[in-house]
Design a protein around this motif. Structure first.
Motif, short mmCIF file in Angstrom:
data_model
loop_
_atom_site.label_atom_id
_atom_site.label_comp_id
_atom_site.label_asym_id
_atom_site.label_seq_id
_atom_site.Cartn_x
_atom_site.Cartn_y
_atom_site.Cartn_z
N PRO A 110 1.10 -1.50 -0.61
CA PRO A 110 0.59 0.08 0.26
C PRO A 110 1.01 1.31 0.73
CG PRO A 110 -0.65 -1.62 1.08
CD PRO A 110 0.30 -1.99 0.83
N PHE A 111 1.08 2.07 -0.83
CA PHE A 111 1.14 3.48 -1.01
C PHE A 111 2.62 3.59 -0.95
CE2 PHE A 111 -1.93 3.34 2.67
CZ PHE A 111 -3.02 3.50 2.04
N SER A 275 0.08 0.27 -10.35
CA SER A 275 0.01 0.73 -9.32
C SER A 275 -0.38 -0.22 -7.98
CB SER A 275 -0.90 1.99 -9.54
OG SER A 275 -2.25 1.81 -10.00
N SER A 276 -0.50 0.16 -6.82
CA SER A 276 -0.71 -0.52 -5.44
C SER A 276 -2.61 -0.07 -5.56
CB SER A 276 -0.35 0.60 -4.02
OG SER A 276 -0.66 2.02 -4.66
N ARG A 277 -2.88 1.53 -6.32
CA ARG A 277 -4.02 1.80 -6.20
C ARG A 277 -4.72 0.59 -7.00
NH1 ARG A 277 -7.52 2.24 -2.66
NH2 ARG A 277 -5.89 4.26 -2.17
N GLN A 278 -4.66 0.33 -7.52
CA GLN A 278 -5.27 -1.30 -8.30
C GLN A 278 -5.43 -2.01 -7.30
OE1 GLN A 278 -3.63 -2.45 -12.61
NE2 GLN A 278 -5.56 -2.89 -13.39
N LEU A 280 -5.50 -1.88 -4.54
CA LEU A 280 -5.73 -1.89 -3.38
C LEU A 280 -7.52 -2.62 -3.89
CD1 LEU A 280 -3.94 0.87 -1.40
CD2 LEU A 280 -4.73 -1.69 -0.24
N ASP A 281 -7.94 -1.66 -4.97
CA ASP A 281 -8.85 -1.98 -5.21
C ASP A 281 -9.62 -2.70 -5.21
OD1 ASP A 281 -9.10 1.76 -5.06
OD2 ASP A 281 -8.47 1.57 -7.42
#
Length: 291
Positions: A110-111, A275-278, A280-281
């Protein structure tokens, strides 16, 4: 400490203590020459204090990548070679955070775009955790005609769905072990007929703090059962993802499976955004209490 080359594991344990003086330290095992340099660069960018590359003596490595690693000549494909190497490093580096992966694998947490791996592990340690679960998320090329070994960073795809967990029974009692699960999904699930049963799990204890007497077992778990848990008893903890071409590469280079697989894409495929956001989502890693 300047990068150096070592003639085998014993030489590294004897002369390479400086590389293990402070963590986190990444241990990368190169099984072939595919994406070795990109693997090194990716993990260097996350802020590891040292990167140790275990690789066959014949593997060619030059330029920036060669300067970033402490290289250990090692037959990474030999039976038990990875476990033997990790356990030797554990014995030489008590108290140091270690990370393990293979070439063509890329750690995300994450992040990670804005926070170093050291910052992340400092928080994790404050929660009295000595290990972190990582999910191996399979990557594969969008077009196997163009990329017959299934490896393409530019067109990488991942599965957005199809992941599940099963209880992990204790062999001694037959009852499920507390806070331990066997996770499945990705190519190992969709093409399980080509994957040995003991290699279908996608969970891996990839980040851990070395301590005296600790032993890594086959399957990337440890003889300390608490270190194999996905969370502490009182709340969810951080987890990470290792985005990996390893399964795709194996399925398309193995003569027993390559002709049965025309394409890895299916209705659950989406382009990987690096990306970490993908991740996490999609629920493929957990931030826990870290914001």
């Amino acid at each position: 400490m300047a990068a150096e080359r070592y003639e085998g594991l014993a030489d590294f344990v004897k002369r390479g203590r400086g590389a293990l003086a402070a963590g986190p330290v990444a241990l990368i095992f190169a099984e072939d020459e595919v994406e070795v340099e990109s693997t090194i660069r990716h993990h260097a960018g996350l802020g590891f204090r040292a990167i140790v590359l275990f690789a066959p003596e014949a593997l060619a490595l030059a330029g920036e990548a060669a300067e970033l690693v402490h290289r250990v000549d090692w037959d990474t494909r030999a039976e038990g070679a990875v476990t033997a190497a990790v356990n030797a490093v554990i014995g030489a580096a008590p108290g140091v955070w270690l990370y393990t992966c293979y070439n063509a694998e890329y750690l995300f947490y994450p992040f990670c775009e804005t926070r170093s791996v050291g910052e992340m592990l400092a928080f994790h340690a404050e929660e009295r955790r000595e290990a972190m679960l990582a999910y191996v998320v399979d990557l594969y090329a969008a077009d196997l005609g163009r990329f017959p070994d299934a490896v393409s960073r530019e067109t990488a795809m991942i599965d957005r769905t199809g992941y599940y967990a099963l209880a992990r029974p204790d062999p001694a009692t037959g009852h499920p072990r507390e806070r331990q699960l066997d996770f499945h999904g990705g190519l190992r699930w969709r093409f399980e007929e080509h994957v040995p049963r003991d290699r279908r799990r996608i969970d891996r204890i990839a980040l851990f703090r070395a301590k005296r007497g600790l032993r890594m077992l086959e399957g990337h778990v440890f003889d300390d059962e608490e270190m194999n848990t996905y969370a502490c008893p009182w709340h969810h903890n951080l987890t990470a993802a290792i985005c990996s071409f390893r399964a795709a590469k194996a399925l398309k280079t193995n003569a027993g499976s390559t002709f049965d697989i025309a394409d890895f894409k299916w209705r659950g495929s989406v382009p990987f955004e690096w990306s970490s956001r993908q991740l996490l989502d999609l629920g493929l890693m957990e931030p826990g209490q870290w914001f």
